[in-house]
Design a protein around this motif. Structure first.
Motif, PDB file in Angstrom:
ATOM      1  N   TYR A 146       0.836  -1.204   0.000  1.00  0.00           N
ATOM      2  CA  TYR A 146       0.000   0.000   0.000  1.00  0.00           C
ATOM      3  C   TYR A 146       0.874   1.260   0.000  1.00  0.00           C
ATOM      4  O   TYR A 146       0.614   2.210  -0.739  1.00  0.00           O
ATOM      5  CB  TYR A 146      -0.910  -0.009   1.225  1.00  0.00           C
ATOM      6  CG  TYR A 146      -1.960   1.074   1.239  1.00  0.00           C
ATOM      7  CD1 TYR A 146      -3.190   0.873   0.616  1.00  0.00           C
ATOM      8  CD2 TYR A 146      -1.737   2.293   1.874  1.00  0.00           C
ATOM      9  CE1 TYR A 146      -4.164   1.872   0.620  1.00  0.00           C
ATOM     10  CE2 TYR A 146      -2.701   3.295   1.879  1.00  0.00           C
ATOM     11  CZ  TYR A 146      -3.909   3.070   1.251  1.00  0.00           C
ATOM     12  OH  TYR A 146      -4.865   4.055   1.258  1.00  0.00           O
ATOM     13  N   SER A 203       1.424   4.241  -2.937  1.00  0.00           N
ATOM     14  CA  SER A 203       1.296   5.659  -2.643  1.00  0.00           C
ATOM     15  C   SER A 203       2.465   6.462  -3.188  1.00  0.00           C
ATOM     16  O   SER A 203       2.278   7.506  -3.822  1.00  0.00           O
ATOM     17  CB  SER A 203       1.186   5.869  -1.123  1.00  0.00           C
ATOM     18  OG  SER A 203       1.067   7.230  -0.794  1.00  0.00           O
ATOM     19  N   GLU A 204       3.677   5.982  -2.973  1.00  0.00           N
ATOM     20  CA  GLU A 204       4.868   6.732  -3.370  1.00  0.00           C
ATOM     21  C   GLU A 204       5.334   6.423  -4.794  1.00  0.00           C
ATOM     22  O   GLU A 204       6.150   7.148  -5.355  1.00  0.00           O
ATOM     23  CB  GLU A 204       6.017   6.450  -2.404  1.00  0.00           C
ATOM     24  CG  GLU A 204       5.794   7.004  -1.007  1.00  0.00           C
ATOM     25  CD  GLU A 204       5.959   8.509  -0.924  1.00  0.00           C
ATOM     26  OE1 GLU A 204       6.761   9.073  -1.696  1.00  0.00           O
ATOM     27  OE2 GLU A 204       5.271   9.133  -0.096  1.00  0.00           O
ATOM     28  N   LEU A 216       7.412   7.178   4.043  1.00  0.00           N
ATOM     29  CA  LEU A 216       6.462   7.939   3.246  1.00  0.00           C
ATOM     30  C   LEU A 216       6.798   9.429   3.313  1.00  0.00           C
ATOM     31  O   LEU A 216       7.134   9.958   4.374  1.00  0.00           O
ATOM     32  CB  LEU A 216       5.039   7.713   3.764  1.00  0.00           C
ATOM     33  CG  LEU A 216       4.457   6.307   3.561  1.00  0.00           C
ATOM     34  CD1 LEU A 216       3.238   6.113   4.447  1.00  0.00           C
ATOM     35  CD2 LEU A 216       4.094   6.081   2.102  1.00  0.00           C
ATOM     36  N   THR A 238      -1.191  11.906  -1.908  1.00  0.00           N
ATOM     37  CA  THR A 238      -1.513  10.868  -2.886  1.00  0.00           C
ATOM     38  C   THR A 238      -2.915  10.329  -2.608  1.00  0.00           C
ATOM     39  O   THR A 238      -3.443  10.460  -1.495  1.00  0.00           O
ATOM     40  CB  THR A 238      -0.505   9.717  -2.814  1.00  0.00           C
ATOM     41  OG1 THR A 238      -0.657   9.050  -1.540  1.00  0.00           O
ATOM     42  CG2 THR A 238       0.927  10.218  -2.945  1.00  0.00           C
ATOM     43  N   GLN A 286      -3.791   7.318  -2.069  1.00  0.00           N
ATOM     44  CA  GLN A 286      -3.728   6.320  -0.993  1.00  0.00           C
ATOM     45  C   GLN A 286      -3.671   6.991   0.377  1.00  0.00           C
ATOM     46  O   GLN A 286      -4.342   6.557   1.317  1.00  0.00           O
ATOM     47  CB  GLN A 286      -2.503   5.415  -1.176  1.00  0.00           C
ATOM     48  CG  GLN A 286      -2.599   4.443  -2.329  1.00  0.00           C
ATOM     49  CD  GLN A 286      -2.328   5.099  -3.671  1.00  0.00           C
ATOM     50  OE1 GLN A 286      -1.832   6.232  -3.748  1.00  0.00           O
ATOM     51  NE2 GLN A 286      -2.634   4.390  -4.748  1.00  0.00           N
ATOM     52  N   MET A 287      -2.891   8.053   0.505  1.00  0.00           N
ATOM     53  CA  MET A 287      -2.789   8.730   1.794  1.00  0.00           C
ATOM     54  C   MET A 287      -4.068   9.496   2.112  1.00  0.00           C
ATOM     55  O   MET A 287      -4.507   9.550   3.267  1.00  0.00           O
ATOM     56  CB  MET A 287      -1.584   9.671   1.808  1.00  0.00           C
ATOM     57  CG  MET A 287      -0.230   8.959   1.804  1.00  0.00           C
ATOM     58  SD  MET A 287       0.065   7.928   3.279  1.00  0.00           S
ATOM     59  CE  MET A 287      -0.312   6.266   2.634  1.00  0.00           C
TER      60      MET A 287
END
Length: 208
Positions: free
Chosen positions: A43, A47-48, A60, A65, A67-68
């Protein structure tokens, strides 16, 4: 500003003691871990855009993003101790699919404690399930409008399916409670161990 609040932060990777945020009951998406929750390295990498977890730590950097935002990340705590705000994050509880974009801010979430969450909102059209930004981990149970409901996985997070035929506009109250698996058994074993140790101590004192 961040302690016990219904959102997450990420700490600047330059901060060596990222886990200290737990002292203030702040939920940090970064930190040191001996063991990662299943699916979290993947996950974080999504995100990154590249791997950000090594054998013990997550690095992170970007709180903006998708995801975040879906994880409820609002701030990045910088290396000089300042809170850098990002774009609007999703609440820790939201509807899925088309309904998510329509009503992602319609939920109010209160963290009575890390183990007890209460979320309130109204059912919107096209919503079939509620996603809860809590990692899929055993021990969580949910009550929707006073009725026990089963939790399932929705990607990395937990979710629950709404009852069929529930009309739009109906008020919803979701309670989330965590208790370790087999909690009663571990409590009983602990009590027994303490009782045995105390009895042993009394016998030693009586002998002396």
């Amino acid at each position: 500003q961040i302690g016990g609040r219904p959102f997450r932060i990420i700490t600047d990777p330059e901060l060596a003691n990222s886990n200290k945020t737990m002292m203030y009951r702040a939920m940090n998406a970064n930190g040191y871990d001996a063991f990662y929750l299943r699916g979290y390295p993947e996950y974080a990498a999504q995100s990154e855009g590249h791997a950000v977890a090594d054998s013990s730590r997550v690095y992170l950097k970007n709180q903006e993003t998708p995801q975040m935002r879906r994880a409820g990340v609002v701030y990045r705590l910088t290396a000089d101790g300042k809170l850098a705000a990002g774009g609007p994050a999703w609440p820790l509880v939201y509807f899925d699919g088309r309904a998510a974009e329509q009503a992602q801010r319609d939920w109010s979430v209160v963290l009575e404690s890390p183990e007890r969450w209460i979320a309130r909102g109204k059912k919107v059209a096209h919503a079939e399930k509620i996603v809860i930004a809590i990692p899929d981990y055993p021990g969580w149970r949910a009550e929707l409008n006073g009725q026990r409901v089963p939790l399932a996985a929705s990607g990395y997070f937990l979710s629950l399916r709404l009852p069929e035929g529930l009309p739009a506009g109906v008020p919803l109250e979701l309670k989330l409670i965590f208790a370790p698996t087999f909690w009663a058994l571990w409590v009983a074993i602990t009590v027994f161990a303490w009782a045995a140790w105390f009895k042993r101590g009394l016998m030693v004192l009586a002998h002396d």
